[in-house]
Design a protein around this motif. Structure first.
Motif: not given
Length: 300
Positions: A108, A110, A113, A136
């Motif tokens: 994910d 979001l 990182e 995505w």
């Protein structure tokens, strides 16, 4: 050659994606995500899985271990799902397995990182193999023990579906605007400097040799499996040297449908949830089944 195991038990199907892979147990006591020769995408997707997966491994990227799995169609006689039973019956012989990574989760962007160096290596690699299926919309990345793992390379090397035009197709640029790692500022130049020199004729020949000959027979225009293996080498070798110059990173097309080729439309469309057999999967299998838009992963 890849290690060969024999399937001993079919555990559960993975319902998301078009190829209906399944989790199986094998005689080496391992658990694998199995992709079938009898699936609608055909054996070329398995060829792509092997070549791209083993190439990624040779470049130091994380990919679940690949094995060939011998399947006796009798294993499907007790399967209550008619679709799964037909798939198992159509896939007798040698299939592909990926080591199942228990406890892995779908990537994910979001929540996780990625540094520019690692993002650059993945984007450069996907450009090399012309991967249209790490966007995505459908990341095809797992996070396992805090690390990124690359999965599902069946929708790569599009040129293998039309060998007479392979040279021109392999020379085309790569639009990474929709790549799931594009927002992390991928350092393409550094990745090319590190990885391109590693893509040698020797490495590609070794990788292509991992593909079982029975998946390469009867290809029009090729007199032998080795001749076809050579075609994969000749398509990838020159591309590695210059593809970094032809990677585009622009604004993602979030307001438009996927730009993947039409023949991939069904494969890239998430399949509806089902009940019954899937709901009875082991805890780890259920976790995999909750991954958004993934159709495979691996692990023992």
């Amino acid at each position: 050659m890849l290690s060969e195991v024999t399937a001993t038990r079919y555990v559960t199907p993975l319902r998301e994606g078009g190829s209906l892979p399944g989790i199986v147990e094998a005689d080496d006591l391992g658990t694998y995500v199995m992709k079938f020769t009898g699936a609608g995408q055909g054996r070329k997707t398995l060829v792509a899985e092997v070549i791209c997966g083993e190439l990624a491994r040779g470049l130091g990227l994380r990919v679940p271990e690949l094995v060939t799995i011998e399947l006796d169609p009798v294993i499907g006689l007790g399967e209550p799902d008619q679709e799964v039973q037909e798939l198992l019956k159509a896939s007798g012989g040698l299939n592909l397995g990926m080591d199942y990574l228990p406890g892995s989760i779908g990537f994910d962007p979001l929540a996780y990182e990625v540094d520019p160096a690692e993002a650059g290596r993945v984007v450069w690699f996907d450009a090399l193999i012309n991967n249209v299926d790490r966007s995505w919309r459908n990341p095809n990345l797992l996070v396992w023990h805090g690390d990124l793992w690359l999965i599902d390379h069946g929708a790569t090397m599009i040129w293998q579906h039309n060998w007479p035009t392979a040279a021109s197709a392999a020379a085309k640029p790569y639009n990474a605007s929709d790549h799931v790692l594009a927002p992390f500022g991928p350092d393409i130049a550094a990745a090319a400097a590190d990885l391109a020199p590693l893509v040698t004729e020797e490495l590609l020949t070794e990788v292509a040799a991992q593909v079982p000959a029975e998946w390469l027979v009867d290809e029009p225009g090729f007199e032998s499996a080795d001749a076809l293996r050579r075609a994969y080498v000749e398509a990838l070798l020159p591309r590695a040297a210059t593809i970094h110059e032809r990677i585009t990173l622009g604004a993602p097309t979030r307001d438009r449908p996927s730009q993947a080729p039409g023949w991939l439309a069904d494969r890239l469309t998430p399949q509806p949830r089902t009940t019954g057999r899937t709901a009875q999967a082991p805890a780890d299998a259920a976790q995999v089944d909750r991954r958004p838009q993934h159709d495979e992963d691996g692990g023992k």
